[in-house]
Design a protein around this motif. Sequence first.
Motif, PDB file in Angstrom:
ATOM      1  N   THR A 132      45.950   4.800 108.979  1.00  0.00           N
ATOM      2  CA  THR A 132      47.080   3.874 109.030  1.00  0.00           C
ATOM      3  C   THR A 132      47.897   3.947 107.754  1.00  0.00           C
ATOM      4  O   THR A 132      49.119   4.107 107.770  1.00  0.00           O
ATOM      5  N   GLN A 133      47.211   3.836 106.619  1.00  0.00           N
ATOM      6  CA  GLN A 133      47.904   3.812 105.332  1.00  0.00           C
ATOM      7  C   GLN A 133      48.599   5.131 105.030  1.00  0.00           C
ATOM      8  O   GLN A 133      49.700   5.154 104.458  1.00  0.00           O
ATOM      9  N   PHE A 134      47.971   6.239 105.404  1.00  0.00           N
ATOM     10  CA  PHE A 134      48.502   7.555 105.037  1.00  0.00           C
ATOM     11  C   PHE A 134      49.021   8.333 106.241  1.00  0.00           C
ATOM     12  O   PHE A 134      49.066   9.560 106.213  1.00  0.00           O
ATOM     13  N   GLU A 135      49.435   7.605 107.268  1.00  0.00           N
ATOM     14  CA  GLU A 135      49.904   8.290 108.483  1.00  0.00           C
ATOM     15  C   GLU A 135      50.990   9.314 108.178  1.00  0.00           C
ATOM     16  O   GLU A 135      50.957  10.440 108.683  1.00  0.00           O
ATOM     17  N   ARG A 136      51.935   8.969 107.345  1.00  0.00           N
ATOM     18  CA  ARG A 136      53.035   9.911 107.077  1.00  0.00           C
ATOM     19  C   ARG A 136      52.553  11.158 106.346  1.00  0.00           C
ATOM     20  O   ARG A 136      53.135  12.237 106.488  1.00  0.00           O
ATOM     21  N   TYR A 137      51.464  11.039 105.564  1.00  0.00           N
ATOM     22  CA  TYR A 137      50.927  12.220 104.891  1.00  0.00           C
ATOM     23  C   TYR A 137      50.224  13.131 105.899  1.00  0.00           C
ATOM     24  O   TYR A 137      50.352  14.357 105.832  1.00  0.00           O
ATOM     25  N   TYR A 138      49.465  12.535 106.821  1.00  0.00           N
ATOM     26  CA  TYR A 138      48.849  13.351 107.872  1.00  0.00           C
ATOM     27  C   TYR A 138      49.920  14.080 108.672  1.00  0.00           C
ATOM     28  O   TYR A 138      49.764  15.244 109.030  1.00  0.00           O
ATOM     29  N   ARG A 139      51.008  13.383 108.977  1.00  0.00           N
ATOM     30  CA  ARG A 139      52.049  13.976 109.819  1.00  0.00           C
ATOM     31  C   ARG A 139      52.802  15.095 109.124  1.00  0.00           C
ATOM     32  O   ARG A 139      53.554  15.841 109.767  1.00  0.00           O
ATOM     33  N   ALA A 140      52.629  15.236 107.826  1.00  0.00           N
ATOM     34  CA  ALA A 140      53.275  16.343 107.117  1.00  0.00           C
ATOM     35  C   ALA A 140      52.690  17.692 107.505  1.00  0.00           C
ATOM     36  O   ALA A 140      53.316  18.736 107.272  1.00  0.00           O
ATOM     37  N   TYR A 141      51.489  17.678 108.113  1.00  0.00           N
ATOM     38  CA  TYR A 141      50.800  18.920 108.460  1.00  0.00           C
ATOM     39  C   TYR A 141      50.333  18.837 109.913  1.00  0.00           C
ATOM     40  O   TYR A 141      49.610  17.909 110.300  1.00  0.00           O
ATOM     41  N   ALA A 142      50.722  19.839 110.701  1.00  0.00           N
ATOM     42  CA  ALA A 142      50.416  19.810 112.137  1.00  0.00           C
ATOM     43  C   ALA A 142      48.912  19.758 112.396  1.00  0.00           C
ATOM     44  O   ALA A 142      48.451  19.046 113.300  1.00  0.00           O
ATOM     45  N   GLU A 143      48.143  20.512 111.612  1.00  0.00           N
ATOM     46  CA  GLU A 143      46.698  20.572 111.844  1.00  0.00           C
ATOM     47  C   GLU A 143      46.034  19.236 111.519  1.00  0.00           C
ATOM     48  O   GLU A 143      45.149  18.771 112.249  1.00  0.00           O
ATOM     49  N   ASN A 144      46.474  18.595 110.450  1.00  0.00           N
ATOM     50  CA  ASN A 144      45.908  17.294 110.078  1.00  0.00           C
ATOM     51  C   ASN A 144      46.274  16.233 111.103  1.00  0.00           C
ATOM     52  O   ASN A 144      45.453  15.361 111.431  1.00  0.00           O
ATOM     53  N   THR A 145      47.496  16.314 111.618  1.00  0.00           N
ATOM     54  CA  THR A 145      47.909  15.395 112.681  1.00  0.00           C
ATOM     55  C   THR A 145      47.014  15.563 113.897  1.00  0.00           C
ATOM     56  O   THR A 145      46.551  14.576 114.500  1.00  0.00           O
ATOM     57  N   ARG A 146      46.743  16.806 114.267  1.00  0.00           N
ATOM     58  CA  ARG A 146      45.923  17.081 115.448  1.00  0.00           C
ATOM     59  C   ARG A 146      44.502  16.555 115.275  1.00  0.00           C
ATOM     60  O   ARG A 146      43.914  16.016 116.219  1.00  0.00           O
TER      61      ARG A 146
END
Length: 573
Positions: free
Chosen positions: A146-160
Motif C-alpha cells: 500500500t505504502q510503496f504501490e507507486r514504487y512497485y508499479r515502476a517495474y512490470a515484474e514487481n507489479t506482477r
Amino acid sequence: MKTACGVISAGHDQAAAIAADMLSAGGNAVDAGVAATIALTVLHSEQVQLGGVAPMLVRMTNDRRTCSIEGAGRWPAEIDRERLEQAYRGRIPHGVVRTVVPAAPGAWIEALMRFGTMGFAELAEPARELAATGFAVHEDLVSSTTQFERYYRAYAENTRIWLPHDRPLLLGEQFKQPDLASTLGRLIDADRSAALGGGRIAGLQAVLDLFYRGQMADEMVQHVQGLGGWLSRRDLAMHHTPVVAATAARVFGGTLYSCGFWSQGPALSQALQILEHYGPLPADSSSPEFLHLVIEALNLALADREAHYGDEDFVAVPWQRLLSPEHARRQAQLIHGDRTLASQQAAVRTSARLQTPAAESSSDSAGAISLDTSVVAVIDAEGNVFACTPSDPSMDAPAVPGLGFVISTRGAQSFVHADHPSVLAPGKRPRVTACPMIFESAQGSHIAGGGPGGDFQLQAMAQVLAQRLVNGVSLREAVRAPRVYTQSAPASSEPHLCFPGRVLVESSASPAVFDGLTRFGHRTVHDQLRGNARPSICLVASSADGTDREAVDDPRRTMGVRIVPASMDRATQ
C-alpha cells in the motif's frame, strides 16, 4: 530436573514453526535458523530477498567461540563513483545502479558447511512449498504494497509479483510466488543431484555453483547489465562469505557480540558502554531521565558510526579505541543528566559534514524508503546459538524475470562523498543496518536476536538491553516498553536524511516522557511509525546452565516464537 529445550523467535510465525520442525528432526540451531531464514524470503518477501543480505552470528558450544558469517555483498568491480556524482548529483538512484552482489545464498551455504548437519534441500523445501501454494497475507505485506504501490508499479515484474491483482495486497488473502518457488526448486534439485553421489557437502557446493557460477548467475547478469547496471559474471564467481570472530565488546560485566564495522552493529556496543560509564542510571527505565541518557549515548555512538565505520578491507577503523573503556568514559563525560548538549552537538557536527544536498533541503522523511529487515534467533537443546537479520526490499529495483526476487540493492547504504568512510568503491561492502547480536553474561547466560527497523533497529535493541542489564527488567517487559528514537545522525539509506535534535516518542509513552524530554532540550515529536516502519525485536535467551530458556517477540508486528522440548535421546547426547 529440567530438560533443556530449543527456543526460537522469528519475524513470522510460520518461519518459527519451520525452525521448530528442523530441531525436532534432529537439526541444530544453525540448521533451524537457516531454514527459517530461507522461509522469510517467501513469507516476508517485501523486506527479505533471496538475493539480499543475511548477516549471521553463530556460537557453537563445542568451541565456545562466537563467529560472524558476513552475509553482505560487495559493489561490482566496474562501479563508477564519478558517474554517480556527475549524472545523479551525488545520489545513488533507485534501480539496478544500486545493485551489489547477492549475499544470502552464500551465507546460508557457508553456515551449513561449517556448522550445520542437514542438507539444503531438506531445509529449503518448506519455503518452496509456501511460495508455490501460498500463505495468508499479513500486515507487513499489506503495509508495504500500500505504502510503496507507486514504487512497485515502476517495474512490470514487481507489479506482477507483489500487486498480483493490480492492487495492493489485502489482509488474509492467499499470496503465491511461483517464480520464487521455481528458483528454490532449481536450487533444491541441484543439491539433491550432487548429494546423491557426493554427500552433503557436495550438495551444498552444487547450490553455490548454480547460483554464483551457473545458469542463475547468467540470468542475473543479463538482467542487470541489460538495464545499465554493473554486476558481472566475475563479480558473482568471485563472491565469498568470510567467517571471522565476531566483534566483541565488554558491556555491563558481559560480552556483546556483533558483526564488524561494515555494519552498524558495533554502535550498539558503544552506546551501552557509554551508558555503563556514565555512572548510576535511574532505576525507572521508562522515565524521561533514563530515556534521555539513552538518546545521548546513541547520539555519541552514531556520531562515531558516521565518522569511522566502513568495510574494514578498505577502511582503517580505529576499533580498539572505539570499543575501549577509556573512550566510553570520555564520551560519557560529555553527557548531562538534565539537558542536551555535547552529545547532540557531536551528532549534528557529523551530520552537517556528511549530508547530501537532498538531506540539507528536506524538511521531512516523506518518500524515503527504509531498507527493512526480518530476524531469526535460535538456541537449541545443546546450547548452540544462531542469530540472523536477513534483509533487502522488493520495491526499489526490478525483480529478475523468472527468478522472483530483487538482487540486493544494499548499495543504497553507501555514500558517494569521497571523504565518508562508507564511500562506495569497487569490491567494497556498504555499511549495512541489519545487525544481529549475541550477549553473553559473565556467568555464561545468553541473549540473542535482532529485528527490523533500519537505523532504528539498533536503537530499539539498545533500549531493550539497557533496561534488562541495568535494571533487571524482564525481556518481555523490556521489549514491550515504549521507546524513543533519535534522528540526529544521517540515515544509513539514501537519501541519508537527518533531523538534528529530533526525537521520536512512541505514542504508548506517557505524557511525562514527552514533556520531560522536551524540557531537557530535545525536539520531541510523536512518532508516525506505522505498519512495516515499526522497529521490532525478536529475542531468545538461555540461563547459564541451560535449564531456563525463553523466546520473546514484539507486539509491534506479527512475529512468532516456538519452544521445542528436547527428546531424552538428544538431551543426553
